[in-house]
Enzyme design. Structure first.
Site, PDB file in Angstrom:
ATOM      1  N   GLU A   1       0.853  -1.203   0.000  1.00  0.00           N
ATOM      2  CA  GLU A   1       0.000   0.000   0.000  1.00  0.00           C
ATOM      3  C   GLU A   1       0.880   1.241   0.000  1.00  0.00           C
ATOM      4  OE1 GLU A   1      -2.108  -0.227   3.704  1.00  0.00           O
ATOM      5  OE2 GLU A   1      -2.951  -2.193   3.243  1.00  0.00           O
TER       6      GLU A   1
ATOM      7  N   LYS B   1       2.279   4.630   1.447  1.00  0.00           N
ATOM      8  CA  LYS B   1       2.410   5.134   2.819  1.00  0.00           C
ATOM      9  C   LYS B   1       2.178   6.636   2.769  1.00  0.00           C
ATOM     10  CE  LYS B   1       5.487   4.791   6.804  1.00  0.00           C
ATOM     11  NZ  LYS B   1       5.499   6.161   7.216  1.00  0.00           N
TER      12      LYS B   1
ATOM     13  N   TYR C   1      -6.913   2.372   6.649  1.00  0.00           N
ATOM     14  CA  TYR C   1      -6.278   1.132   6.220  1.00  0.00           C
ATOM     15  C   TYR C   1      -6.336  -0.034   7.182  1.00  0.00           C
ATOM     16  CZ  TYR C   1      -2.630   3.433   8.875  1.00  0.00           C
ATOM     17  OH  TYR C   1      -1.963   4.085   9.846  1.00  0.00           O
TER      18      TYR C   1
ATOM     19  N   LYS D   1      10.995   3.124   2.283  1.00  0.00           N
ATOM     20  CA  LYS D   1      11.057   4.590   2.158  1.00  0.00           C
ATOM     21  C   LYS D   1      11.686   4.953   0.826  1.00  0.00           C
ATOM     22  CE  LYS D   1      10.324   6.579   6.363  1.00  0.00           C
ATOM     23  NZ  LYS D   1       9.622   7.803   6.601  1.00  0.00           N
TER      24      LYS D   1
ATOM     25  N   CYS E   1      24.537  42.936  14.634  1.00  0.00           N
ATOM     26  CA  CYS E   1      24.818  43.997  15.621  1.00  0.00           C
ATOM     27  C   CYS E   1      26.306  44.144  15.891  1.00  0.00           C
ATOM     28  CB  CYS E   1      24.078  43.702  16.920  1.00  0.00           C
ATOM     29  SG  CYS E   1      24.766  42.305  17.815  1.00  0.00           S
TER      30      CYS E   1
ATOM     31  N   CYS F   1      25.254  35.026  19.309  1.00  0.00           N
ATOM     32  CA  CYS F   1      25.363  36.465  19.543  1.00  0.00           C
ATOM     33  C   CYS F   1      24.812  36.738  20.942  1.00  0.00           C
ATOM     34  CB  CYS F   1      24.542  37.241  18.504  1.00  0.00           C
ATOM     35  SG  CYS F   1      24.199  38.934  18.999  1.00  0.00           S
TER      36      CYS F   1
ATOM     37  N   CYS G   1      20.229  42.872  20.017  1.00  0.00           N
ATOM     38  CA  CYS G   1      20.591  42.680  18.614  1.00  0.00           C
ATOM     39  C   CYS G   1      19.333  42.788  17.730  1.00  0.00           C
ATOM     40  CB  CYS G   1      21.220  41.299  18.466  1.00  0.00           C
ATOM     41  SG  CYS G   1      21.398  40.770  16.763  1.00  0.00           S
TER      42      CYS G   1
HETATM   43  S1  IVH Z   1       0.096   0.365   8.738  1.00  0.00           S
HETATM   44  C1  IVH Z   1       1.652   0.020  13.381  1.00  0.00           C
HETATM   45  N1  IVH Z   1      -0.403   1.423   6.431  1.00  0.00           N
HETATM   46  O1  IVH Z   1       2.797   5.374   8.756  1.00  0.00           O
HETATM   47  C2  IVH Z   1       1.320   1.048  12.422  1.00  0.00           C
HETATM   48  N2  IVH Z   1       0.539   2.832   8.106  1.00  0.00           N
HETATM   49  O2  IVH Z   1       5.409   4.873  10.099  1.00  0.00           O
HETATM   50  C3  IVH Z   1       0.636   0.395  11.306  1.00  0.00           C
HETATM   51  N3  IVH Z   1       0.857   5.153   7.407  1.00  0.00           N
HETATM   52  O3  IVH Z   1       1.757   5.263  12.097  1.00  0.00           O
HETATM   53  C4  IVH Z   1       0.644   1.174  10.170  1.00  0.00           C
HETATM   54  N4  IVH Z   1       0.067   4.911   5.358  1.00  0.00           N
HETATM   55  O4  IVH Z   1       0.409   6.725  10.497  1.00  0.00           O
HETATM   56  C5  IVH Z   1       0.077   1.636   7.669  1.00  0.00           C
HETATM   57  N5  IVH Z   1      -0.908   2.199   4.332  1.00  0.00           N
HETATM   58  C6  IVH Z   1      -0.458   2.430   5.549  1.00  0.00           C
HETATM   59  C7  IVH Z   1      -0.007   3.702   5.965  1.00  0.00           C
HETATM   60  C8  IVH Z   1       0.494   3.866   7.261  1.00  0.00           C
HETATM   61  C9  IVH Z   1       0.590   5.754   6.246  1.00  0.00           C
HETATM   62  C10 IVH Z   1       1.477   5.808   8.589  1.00  0.00           C
HETATM   63  C11 IVH Z   1       0.781   5.501   9.894  1.00  0.00           C
HETATM   64  C12 IVH Z   1       1.826   4.867  10.762  1.00  0.00           C
HETATM   65  C13 IVH Z   1       3.092   5.328  10.139  1.00  0.00           C
HETATM   66  C14 IVH Z   1       4.183   4.347  10.424  1.00  0.00           C
END
Ligand code: IVH
Length: 693
Positions: A128, A130, A236, A326, A421, A434, A439
């Site tokens: 999915e 993020k 989600y 990431k 200053c 500073c 200042c």
């Molecule tokens: S599953 C235990 N699915 O990313 C947390 N998180 O870095 C389970 N997030 O706190 C998260 N899209 O706020 C999940 N498709 C997705 C997500 C998602 C964004 C955020 C969420 C979580 C954070 C984790």
């Protein structure tokens, strides 16, 4: 690896920086952006991973959780955790970088082992996007949204039900679901709607990115207007349910949520059979990033079969059923044109690089942060260099490294004198400061902070207007802002009668914000929002607080015992002796005494506001006198209502009184009001002014 290795040295330096910026953040005075802070902590985590430093030995790199005062906190029945990350910097046992594909394959293999799956059993994965928004937990009962709560510190968050409902960010009612459901997801602000909103704001007030914007909007105490901003959600997961039958797979759960009317990106997810498939999808999705209407900071890879989740369990930090991928931040090469020290409100001199304009992650970059002079020297960054810059979600990008020194490149030395200053700087560890509180650059920073959102919230008074006020109207201290008139404002650049009138109105309104906001607004070292509120609550008025501070600073034992008793904790929870010395020391100075006197003269409320204060235009900042018997309200109750709306109540009528509220048998006060030409109103008018309540 010896202690003096370059990596270890960088790590030590980073840890000093992180502690420093974190202390400022906690004190409510952040000196670098969240993104810049994340950069430091990410780099720290990379190095700590590479050096094999255990979690307990690391600096606590998590700046404050997101509780906002005035919001009710709600405990999460199931904690809201984070996700483990695949990182490009993980090293294998031989110290060689480990490709992401290998890391993910190992992660999946580890799940299979934990679940004791034989080779023939498939373990499908769902991938999915993020979404880069703010985590939210939504409680539904009988299909209706009862409560929306932020992630907070993961254990408890803030109740933002009103805000979510008003913004229509999540469905108020679910279709065809009658039991109890706790749905979790991400609130976010789609780019187009965010850009439209930002286009209506002055340059000074631009919101850095949709995530910060979304967080700010959801923490507006008054939700009015949120219906038009276009914030939405991506839901989600389900954290708890009663009386609802749920699908067996994550991919079907998303379908279930979608049918119930939740916002789910069904078209954006995929189910794959293994790590290779997952990684291919992640990478190809990354290529579409720029076209998406929502910001994503990566992808999430999850085990699809929900029945395995309990068995896989979690650590206190992350579950074992999912992992984040990431995207590497976008990088570009540009040239450093100049490196100049910029002066923060506490006098910190930070090197700032002006660069040749370059397009990066959707904006034109003209300047980049260099954090501090030790880093400039370590990276050997010189004026004229071609450098690589990177942006991780914030306005000011970072200089990563020099890729080529120019032939005639110029090394930059840390400044010996403040550029604003000319005071001789002081050097503390890696920081250059500073020391001159007068200042002009510090003044500008402090005045801008005084007017800023969490302080006195003077709408329309951003940095460029403050700069003009300092340069053209000689404003030097916060109380002087309140003597500005419409005329003196209207003739400034980019102002006119209308904006000037708005600023004057905003100043009037700010007068009633109460002692806590004044205290926070004064940029007193180590005095953040929370401590400001605690001090205001404990002392009740600026007079009492200043009187105490003077005794404390003079070494009065009884005063010191209030803060630092021999046993137990002091009157102000969490206020350590060292911080108290700094804060009360500053409050006892003549300079602050003059400011408080000026604020009082200007009619700024220096009393602790009542806990339930919610400013009402027309009442906030105004001074009332109550007299006679009111038809329905007791005088005290009317007084409390006025104070809760940000107004002041006084016992005697003077020229400064704005309204006398007169009931039956009003005597000399009414006479005096008439004599001085003060407006006299009745209870009904007062109630109407308070909004009919
Ligand atoms: S599953 C235990 N699915 O990313 C947390 N998180 O870095 C389970 N997030 O706190 C998260 N899209 O706020 C999940 N498709 C997705 C997500 C998602 C964004 C955020 C969420 C979580 C954070 C984790």
């Amino acid at each position: 690896m010896t202690d003096s290795s370059p990596m270890q040295r960088e790590l030590d330096e980073l840890s000093t920086q992180i502690k420093h910026y974190e202390a400022l953040y906690r004190a409510g005075n952040p000196e670098i952006s969240d993104g810049a802070f994340d950069e430091l902590t990410d780099r720290y985590a990379e190095l700590a991973d590479a050096l094999g430093i255990t979690t307990t030995e690391r600096v606590d790199a998590k700046p404050g959780a997101d509780h906002t005062d005035g919001f009710v906190q709600v405990v999460h029945a199931v904690p809201m955790l984070s996700l483990e990350k695949l990182t490009p910097n993980r090293k294998d046992a031989q110290g060689a970088a480990m490709p992401l594909a290998e890391q993910l394959a190992q992660w999946v293999e580890r799940r299979r082992e934990d679940l004791e799956l034989s080779a023939s059993v498939e373990l499908p994965l769902v991938v999915e996007p993020k979404i880069d928004g703010i985590g939210v937990s939504l409680h539904y009962e009988g299909g209706k949204l009862l409560r929306a709560v932020t992630r907070g510190d993961g254990k408890k968050g803030d109740d933002i039900t009103k805000q979510v409902l008003r913004a229509k960010a999540a469905p108020a009612a679910l279709k065809g679901v009658s039991g109890k459901l706790e749905i979790r997801g991400e609130l976010y602000w789609p780019r187009p709607a965010f850009d439209r909103y930002n286009a209506t704001l002055d340059e000074d007030d631009q919101i850095a990115n949709p995530r910060n914007g979304c967080a700010g909007m959801m923490k507006r105490k008054d939700p009015a207007g949120l219906e038009d901003v276009g914030i939405t959600s991506f839901l989600y997961t389900i954290a708890g349910s009663e009386g609802v039958s749920l699908p067996d797979r994550q991919s079907d759960l998303l379908g279930f949520l979608s049918e119930a009317g939740a916002h789910v990106y069904l078209g954006e997810i995929t189910v794959v059979s293994d790590a290779t498939g997952a990684l291919t999808y992640c990478e190809s999705y990354g290529e579409r990033r720029a076209e998406l209407e929502f910001d994503i900071d990566g992808m999430v890879i999850k085990i699809d079969e929900l029945k395995y989740y309990t068995q896989l369990g979690s650590t206190g930090h992350h579950p074992h059923w999912g992992i984040a991928f990431k995207f590497p931040p976008e990088r570009k090469i540009t040239k450093i044109l100049e490196i100049v020290p910029s002066v923060g409100k506490s006098g910190l001199l930070t090197p700032l690089a002006w660069v040749e304009p370059v397009q990066l992650a959707g904006t034109t970059v003209v300047k980049a942060s260099l954090h501090n002079y030790v880093e400039v020297a370590r990276k050997d960054l010189r004026v004229g260099d071609d450098v690589e810059i990177e942006k991780a979600g914030d306005i000011i990008p970072q200089v990563i490294k020099s890729v080529r020194h120019a032939e005639n490149s110029v090394k930059v030395e840390p400044p010996t004198h403040c550029p604003a200053c000319e005071s001789k700087v002081i050097v503390e560890e890696i920081f250059v400061r500073c020391p001159n509180p007068s200042c002009p650059a510090q003044r500008l920073g402090r005045l801008t902070h005084f007017a800023a959102r969490h302080a006195m919230e003077i709408e329309g008074l951003g940095e460029s207007l403050v700069l003009q006020l300092v340069e053209k109207r000689g404003v030097r201290a916060p109380h002087e802002l309140f003597s500005l008139t419409k005329e003196s404002l209207a003739s400034l650049d980019r102002m006119g009668d209308k904006s000037a009138a708005n600023v004057v109105r905003a100043l009037e309104k700010a007068k009633g914000r109460g002692l806590a906001r004044v205290l926070f607004g004064l940029s007193i070292p180590l005095l953040g929002e929370g401590t400001s509120e605690d001090l205001a609550r404990y002392f009740g008025s600026a007079d009492a607080l200043l009187d105490f501070a003077r005794r404390y600073a003079a070494g009065d034992e009884t005063a010191i015992l209030v803060v630092a008793p021999e046993k137990g904790s002091g009157a102000i929870e969490g206020l350590a002796r060292k911080s108290a010395d700094v804060i009360f020391g500053a409050l006892a100075t003549d300079a602050l005494g003059v400011i408080f006197e000026g604020l009082a003269k200007a009619g700024v409320s220096l009393e602790a506001a009542s806990a339930k204060m919610s400013l009402v235009d027309g009442v906030a900042g105004k001074s009332f006198v109550l007299t006679g018997t009111l038809p329905t309200l007791k005088r005290d109750a009317a007084g409390d209502m006025i104070k809760a709306a940000g107004g002041k109540v006084s016992g005697s009528v003077s020229k400064k009184t704005d309204y006398v509220v007169a009931g039956d048998d009003a005597g000399s006060k009414l006479e005096k009001a008439k004599e001085l030409g003060v407006a006299v109103i009745d209870e009904a008018t007062l109630l109407a002014m308070l909004g009919g309540s």
